[in-house]
Design an enzyme around this catalytic site. Structure first.
Site, PDB file in Angstrom:
ATOM      1  N   ASN A 185       0.673  -1.310   0.010  1.00 23.73           N
ATOM      2  CA  ASN A 185      -0.126   0.026  -0.083  1.00 23.73           C
ATOM      3  C   ASN A 185       0.878   1.284   0.160  1.00 23.73           C
ATOM      4  O   ASN A 185       1.562   1.505   0.892  1.00 23.73           O
ATOM      5  CB  ASN A 185      -0.864  -0.118   1.141  1.00 23.73           C
ATOM      6  CG  ASN A 185      -2.001   1.194   1.309  1.00 23.73           C
ATOM      7  OD1 ASN A 185      -2.020   1.903   0.439  1.00 23.73           O
ATOM      8  ND2 ASN A 185      -3.175   0.692   1.811  1.00 23.73           N
ATOM      9  N   LYS A 186       0.862   2.068  -1.107  1.00 25.96           N
ATOM     10  CA  LYS A 186       1.387   3.502  -0.977  1.00 25.96           C
ATOM     11  C   LYS A 186       0.716   4.621  -0.590  1.00 25.96           C
ATOM     12  O   LYS A 186       1.408   5.790  -0.619  1.00 25.96           O
ATOM     13  CB  LYS A 186       2.031   3.724  -2.651  1.00 25.96           C
ATOM     14  CG  LYS A 186       2.736   2.465  -3.330  1.00 25.96           C
ATOM     15  CD  LYS A 186       3.906   1.988  -2.088  1.00 25.96           C
ATOM     16  CE  LYS A 186       4.554   0.896  -3.119  1.00 25.96           C
ATOM     17  NZ  LYS A 186       5.655   0.095  -2.203  1.00 25.96           N
TER      18      LYS A 186
END
Length: 353
Positions: free
Chosen positions: A177-178
């Site tokens: 997850n960025k």
């Protein structure tokens, strides 16, 4: 080079220093603070932090009592980590094809795969948009199945106003997850207090105080980070509309996209094939990524695996086509308007617009 991903964690410095000075590096009060903030963001009563997204899926399935002889239905368009976590339980995996507009499992295809041994439907919410939970959740309930959501990339995404990860048991990654990242870590979300207690007992690998300290300030700014991604995605979609051979991603009705990735499709009539465009854009100073270049069961480590019934790539024509065409462009909050204009211009020029 305009990077495809950029994460700003500078505002975590003071909390990281506080943790270092405390002398408590294993799970402690900052992890608890992170879990509370994550539960609020995910719209659930409980959030249990673990060491990775893979550990999150594995812990969720183990807490639900999954084991050999049980079946899990999931997407062939996902990361190897999803499949590895399922296989770790000893369960058998069945796959359902996806739909082209959201890259997520087709509920009708899922329904066709249900057998007496099926225990879990495990949709993946790819690239920041929720799967069709309006059909998948009732389908699971109708057949008495658990719904486990691989929401690794979907923090902030919603379906019918409810957060992805709150319809069943949610599994999040904090490395994949960025939007909110701690470098390492994962989270399981649930409204079931008894399940949350089992998860806390089962987690062998826990999140450290340092990783939680990196994540807490990002959760505090989650609305701001999501708004920036949505604004950038709108600008890209407007600018790229009408580019020959390119399909911009859609935010489907009733769903709010988190834009973990901005993923276009490069069709067969484009001036350049997808991989040719990757190389051309790199020359033009625009970094891109391909997620995923092959179906998950087609990795060497999974071929002829005893827990995966014999399947062929041709059994999943939509997912196969997407692996050949999908391309992610920069959409992160650090992009300036000039950066976005450059991305649009270079993509359009490369494709002859």
């Amino acid at each position: 080079m305009i990077p495809v991903t950029a994460v700003d964690v500078r505002d975590a410095e003071s909390l990281v220093v506080e943790v270092l000075r405390s002398g408590t590096l294993t799970q402690g009060p900052v992890v608890a603070r992170f879990e509370d903030a994550f539960a609020r963001a995910a719209g659930t009563a409980h959030a249990v932090a673990v060491s990775s997204g893979t550990a999150a899926v594995a812990a969720a399935l183990e807490a639900l009592g999954l084991g050999p002889g049980d079946e899990v239905i999931t997407s062939p368009f996902t990361s190897a980590a999803t499949l590895a976590a399922i296989l770790r339980t000893g369960a058998t995996v069945r796959f359902a094809d996806i739909t082209r507009d959201d890259f997520a499992v087709d509920p009708d295809a899922v329904a066709a795969e249900i057998t007496p041994e099926t225990r879990v439907i495990l949709p993946v919410h790819p690239h920041g948009q929720a799967a069709d939970l309006g059909k998948l959740a009732p389908l699971a309930e109708e057949h008495g199945l658990h719904l486990v959501e691989d929401a690794a990339q979907a923090l902030g995404a919603t379906f019918a106003g409810r957060a992805a990860g709150s319809f069943g048991v949610g599994c999040f990654s904090l490395s994949a997850n960025k939007i909110v990242t701690t470098g390492e870590g994962g989270v399981v979300t649930t409204d079931d207090a008894a399940l949350a207690d089992r998860l806390r007992l089962l987690r062998d690998h826990r999140m450290s105080e340092l990783h939680a300290a990196v994540g807490v300030p990002q959760l505090d700014r989650l609305d701001e980070l999501l708004a920036a991604r949505r604004r950038n995605a709108r600008q890209l979609s407007v600018g790229l509309a009408g580019t020959p051979g390119l399909t911009v991603p859609a935010e489907l009705p009733g769903r709010e996209h988190a834009w973990h990735r901005y993923s276009v499709l490069i069709g067969p009539h484009a001036m350049l094939a997808r991989d040719e465009l990757v190389a051309e854009l790199a020359q033009r100073g625009v970094e891109t990524e391909v997620h995923h270049p092959k179906l998950v069961f087609d990795h060497d480590r999974f071929r002829e695996h005893p827990q995966i019934p014999a399947v062929s790539r041709q059994d999943f024509p939509v997912a196969l086509k997407v692996t050949e065409e999908v391309l992610s462009l920069p959409v992160h909050p650090a992009l300036s308007e000039a950066d976005l204009d450059t991305v649009v211009r270079e993509v359009r020029e490369a494709l002859g617009a």
